[in-house]
Every structure is written in structure tokens, then in C-alpha cells.
Write a protein that holds these residues in place. Structure first.
Motif, PDB file in Angstrom:
ATOM      1  N   ARG A   1       0.864  -1.179   0.000  1.00 50.12           N
ATOM      2  CA  ARG A   1       0.000   0.000   0.000  1.00 50.12           C
ATOM      3  C   ARG A   1       0.900   1.227   0.000  1.00 50.12           C
ATOM      4  O   ARG A   1       1.802   1.354   0.827  1.00 50.12           O
ATOM      5  CB  ARG A   1      -0.884   0.006   1.247  1.00 50.12           C
ATOM      6  CG  ARG A   1      -1.803   1.205   1.330  1.00 50.12           C
ATOM      7  CD  ARG A   1      -2.651   1.120   2.619  1.00 50.12           C
ATOM      8  NE  ARG A   1      -3.574   2.206   2.719  1.00 50.12           N
ATOM      9  CZ  ARG A   1      -3.328   3.358   3.354  1.00 50.12           C
ATOM     10  NH1 ARG A   1      -2.153   3.564   3.927  1.00 50.12           N
ATOM     11  NH2 ARG A   1      -4.230   4.304   3.402  1.00 50.12           N
ATOM     12  N   LYS A   2       0.661   2.123  -0.948  1.00 54.26           N
ATOM     13  CA  LYS A   2       1.415   3.370  -1.028  1.00 54.26           C
ATOM     14  C   LYS A   2       0.419   4.528  -0.887  1.00 54.26           C
ATOM     15  O   LYS A   2      -0.696   4.455  -1.406  1.00 54.26           O
ATOM     16  CB  LYS A   2       2.150   3.490  -2.367  1.00 54.26           C
ATOM     17  CG  LYS A   2       3.188   2.416  -2.618  1.00 54.26           C
ATOM     18  CD  LYS A   2       4.343   2.452  -1.667  1.00 54.26           C
ATOM     19  CE  LYS A   2       5.412   3.374  -2.115  1.00 54.26           C
ATOM     20  NZ  LYS A   2       6.579   3.373  -1.236  1.00 54.26           N
TER      21      LYS A   2
ATOM     22  N   GLY B   1      -3.287  12.524  -0.093  1.00 52.67           N
ATOM     23  CA  GLY B   1      -4.007  11.436   0.558  1.00 52.67           C
ATOM     24  C   GLY B   1      -4.393  10.295  -0.368  1.00 52.67           C
ATOM     25  O   GLY B   1      -5.029   9.340   0.069  1.00 52.67           O
ATOM     26  N   SER B   2      -4.019  10.366  -1.635  1.00 52.19           N
ATOM     27  CA  SER B   2      -4.304   9.262  -2.552  1.00 52.19           C
ATOM     28  C   SER B   2      -3.614   7.996  -2.058  1.00 52.19           C
ATOM     29  O   SER B   2      -2.511   8.054  -1.515  1.00 52.19           O
ATOM     30  CB  SER B   2      -3.785   9.568  -3.956  1.00 52.19           C
ATOM     31  OG  SER B   2      -4.509  10.615  -4.548  1.00 52.19           O
ATOM     32  N   THR B   3      -4.286   6.848  -2.249  1.00 50.41           N
ATOM     33  CA  THR B   3      -3.675   5.570  -1.891  1.00 50.41           C
ATOM     34  C   THR B   3      -3.896   4.557  -3.009  1.00 50.41           C
ATOM     35  O   THR B   3      -4.913   4.581  -3.705  1.00 50.41           O
ATOM     36  CB  THR B   3      -4.245   4.967  -0.591  1.00 50.41           C
ATOM     37  OG1 THR B   3      -5.638   4.730  -0.765  1.00 50.41           O
ATOM     38  CG2 THR B   3      -4.016   5.858   0.602  1.00 50.41           C
ATOM     39  N   VAL B   4      -2.917   3.679  -3.159  1.00 49.52           N
ATOM     40  CA  VAL B   4      -3.020   2.551  -4.072  1.00 49.52           C
ATOM     41  C   VAL B   4      -2.459   1.336  -3.338  1.00 49.52           C
ATOM     42  O   VAL B   4      -1.358   1.403  -2.781  1.00 49.52           O
ATOM     43  CB  VAL B   4      -2.234   2.785  -5.382  1.00 49.52           C
ATOM     44  CG1 VAL B   4      -2.229   1.534  -6.251  1.00 49.52           C
ATOM     45  CG2 VAL B   4      -2.815   3.954  -6.166  1.00 49.52           C
ATOM     46  N   THR B   5      -3.227   0.261  -3.318  1.00 52.86           N
ATOM     47  CA  THR B   5      -2.760  -1.005  -2.772  1.00 52.86           C
ATOM     48  C   THR B   5      -2.681  -1.981  -3.928  1.00 52.86           C
ATOM     49  O   THR B   5      -3.641  -2.138  -4.686  1.00 52.86           O
ATOM     50  CB  THR B   5      -3.719  -1.542  -1.693  1.00 52.86           C
ATOM     51  OG1 THR B   5      -3.859  -0.556  -0.673  1.00 52.86           O
ATOM     52  CG2 THR B   5      -3.198  -2.837  -1.091  1.00 52.86           C
TER      53      THR B   5
ATOM     54  N   ASP C   1      -6.293  -1.727  -5.536  1.00 50.05           N
ATOM     55  CA  ASP C   1      -7.341  -0.946  -4.909  1.00 50.05           C
ATOM     56  C   ASP C   1      -6.873   0.502  -5.000  1.00 50.05           C
ATOM     57  O   ASP C   1      -5.840   0.852  -4.420  1.00 50.05           O
ATOM     58  CB  ASP C   1      -7.516  -1.393  -3.460  1.00 50.05           C
ATOM     59  CG  ASP C   1      -8.616  -0.641  -2.741  1.00 50.05           C
ATOM     60  OD1 ASP C   1      -9.574  -0.184  -3.407  1.00 50.05           O
ATOM     61  OD2 ASP C   1      -8.518  -0.482  -1.504  1.00 50.05           O
ATOM     62  N   VAL C   2      -7.599   1.310  -5.758  1.00 54.27           N
ATOM     63  CA  VAL C   2      -7.148   2.661  -6.091  1.00 54.27           C
ATOM     64  C   VAL C   2      -8.122   3.693  -5.529  1.00 54.27           C
ATOM     65  O   VAL C   2      -9.306   3.680  -5.848  1.00 54.27           O
ATOM     66  CB  VAL C   2      -7.049   2.839  -7.632  1.00 54.27           C
ATOM     67  CG1 VAL C   2      -6.573   4.239  -7.990  1.00 54.27           C
ATOM     68  CG2 VAL C   2      -6.147   1.771  -8.234  1.00 54.27           C
ATOM     69  N   LYS C   3      -7.581   4.556  -4.675  1.00 52.59           N
ATOM     70  CA  LYS C   3      -8.348   5.689  -4.150  1.00 52.59           C
ATOM     71  C   LYS C   3      -7.491   6.922  -4.407  1.00 52.59           C
ATOM     72  O   LYS C   3      -6.660   7.298  -3.570  1.00 52.59           O
ATOM     73  CB  LYS C   3      -8.632   5.492  -2.669  1.00 52.59           C
ATOM     74  CG  LYS C   3      -9.587   4.326  -2.423  1.00 52.59           C
ATOM     75  CD  LYS C   3      -9.819   4.069  -0.966  1.00 52.59           C
ATOM     76  CE  LYS C   3     -10.800   2.971  -0.687  1.00 52.59           C
ATOM     77  NZ  LYS C   3     -10.735   1.799  -1.489  1.00 52.59           N
TER      78      LYS C   3
ATOM     79  N   ILE D   1       0.362  10.220  -9.235  1.00 51.54           N
ATOM     80  CA  ILE D   1       0.581   9.558 -10.526  1.00 51.54           C
ATOM     81  C   ILE D   1       1.569   8.399 -10.377  1.00 51.54           C
ATOM     82  O   ILE D   1       1.438   7.365 -11.034  1.00 51.54           O
ATOM     83  CB  ILE D   1       1.080  10.583 -11.569  1.00 51.54           C
ATOM     84  CG1 ILE D   1      -0.037  11.578 -11.894  1.00 51.54           C
ATOM     85  CG2 ILE D   1       1.602   9.895 -12.822  1.00 51.54           C
ATOM     86  CD1 ILE D   1       0.430  12.815 -12.655  1.00 51.54           C
ATOM     87  N   LEU D   2       2.539   8.532  -9.499  1.00 50.73           N
ATOM     88  CA  LEU D   2       3.580   7.514  -9.326  1.00 50.73           C
ATOM     89  C   LEU D   2       3.154   6.337  -8.450  1.00 50.73           C
ATOM     90  O   LEU D   2       3.808   5.289  -8.467  1.00 50.73           O
ATOM     91  CB  LEU D   2       4.834   8.167  -8.735  1.00 50.73           C
ATOM     92  CG  LEU D   2       5.599   9.081  -9.683  1.00 50.73           C
ATOM     93  CD1 LEU D   2       6.532  10.005  -8.911  1.00 50.73           C
ATOM     94  CD2 LEU D   2       6.372   8.259 -10.701  1.00 50.73           C
ATOM     95  N   LEU D   3       2.078   6.473  -7.696  1.00 46.47           N
ATOM     96  CA  LEU D   3       1.712   5.461  -6.702  1.00 46.47           C
ATOM     97  C   LEU D   3       1.580   4.046  -7.265  1.00 46.47           C
ATOM     98  O   LEU D   3       2.103   3.090  -6.678  1.00 46.47           O
ATOM     99  CB  LEU D   3       0.394   5.835  -6.006  1.00 46.47           C
ATOM    100  CG  LEU D   3       0.446   6.992  -5.025  1.00 46.47           C
ATOM    101  CD1 LEU D   3      -0.960   7.306  -4.518  1.00 46.47           C
ATOM    102  CD2 LEU D   3       1.377   6.695  -3.869  1.00 46.47           C
ATOM    103  N   ALA D   4       0.870   3.869  -8.356  1.00 46.63           N
ATOM    104  CA  ALA D   4       0.608   2.518  -8.872  1.00 46.63           C
ATOM    105  C   ALA D   4       1.897   1.814  -9.267  1.00 46.63           C
ATOM    106  O   ALA D   4       2.093   0.636  -8.935  1.00 46.63           O
ATOM    107  CB  ALA D   4      -0.364   2.566 -10.049  1.00 46.63           C
TER     108      ALA D   4
END
Length: 150
Positions: A36-37, A43-47, A63-65, A130-133
Motif C-alpha cells: 500500500r502506497k 491522501g491518494s492511496t493505491v494497494t 485498490d485505487v483511491k 501519478i507515481l503510486l501505482a
């Protein structure tokens, strides 16, 4: 007023279409690795969950928020992830970071669809989302590799 028209260009039809149709949404039942990042700025999160076989992603879920830009990036990553190697994911992550921060070219195939995010260079506050995923996918692959070697 030009700021408003720049934002309209940034949220192009292509970006909004990608954000509305993210592949592999959800979670895997039995992932080899999960990461999870979170972007502290927005506050965006991607797991990301992965299963790796023979050095390639065999199964993938996310899981993208995130904002529309983070969602669009996740859509491109989701479409290209299965079959990708750790080296390809890490190269794409590094190329995306260079594209956004240093004016570099878009990432190579299979992650070349991230070119759609070129206009986001000007919006530094969106870069982390943008980099999270890709960051989560790269970290999950590294974690899966460590599990394979243990």
C-alpha cells in the motif's frame, strides 16, 4: 483564466476515460505480496497485490483511491502489469518519474500508455499520486522476489 484552460487540458477525455475504466480493480485472495502506497500531499492511496511466476506478474489486483490522474496512471499500469518483469516495472517507474520531474520521455512499452500524463509535468502536486501505482507494483514485485528466495 489560462489556469482554468490548462486544467481542462490536463483532465483530457483520454485521462478521464482511463480513470473510469481501471483494469484489475480489487484485491487478490492469496497474493504473494501486497503493498500500500500513500501520497502524503493529497491522501491518494493505491494497494497492489501480485502473484509472480517465472519472474513475471502472473496475477495482479489494485485498490485505487486517487485523483483522476492517479486513477489514469493505475489504469495504464493495470493494463500492462500481467506478464511484466520486475525490471520492466522498475524501469517504467524510473522513466515516469523522469518524465514528470526532469522532462524525460514517456516510459517504454509495455507502459508507454503513461504518455497520456505528459501534461501533468506542470502540476508537481499531482506527481506523487501519478507515481503510486508503479511504485506499489515495483515494491510488491521486490517483496515477492524476496519471498521466492527465502
Amino acid at each position: 483564466m489560462s489556469g482554468d484552460s490548462d486544467l481542462v487540458k490536463l483532465y483530457s477525455q483520454r485521462i478521464l476515460a482511463l480513470a473510469a475504466d481501471i483494469p484489475h480493480l480489487g484485491r487478490l485472495g492469496a497474493p504473494e505480496a501486497s503493498v500500500r502506497k500513500r501520497s502524503p500531499l493529497c491522501g491518494s492511496t493505491v494497494t497492489v497485490d501480485v502473484v509472480v511466476k517465472d519472474g513475471r506478474i502472473a496475477d495482479f489486483a489494485q485498490d485505487v483511491k486517487a485523483c483522476a490522474l492517479g486513477q489514469a496512471a493505475a489504469a495504464v499500469v493495470g493494463a500492462a502489469a500481467i506478464g511484466a518483469t520486475r525490471a520492466q516495472v522498475e524501469t517504467a517507474r524510473d522513466q515516469l518519474k523522469a518524465m514528470l520531474k526532469d522532462g524525460g520521455p514517456a516510459p517504454e512499452a509495455p507502459f508507454d500508455g503513461l504518455e497520456v500524463l505528459l501534461p501533468a509535468r506542470e502540476y508537481k502536486n499531482r506527481h506523487a499520486s501519478i507515481l503510486l501505482a508503479l511504485e506499489a507494483t515495483a515494491e510488491a514485485m521486490a517483496e515477492a522476489d524476496r519471498a521466492h528466495c527465502a
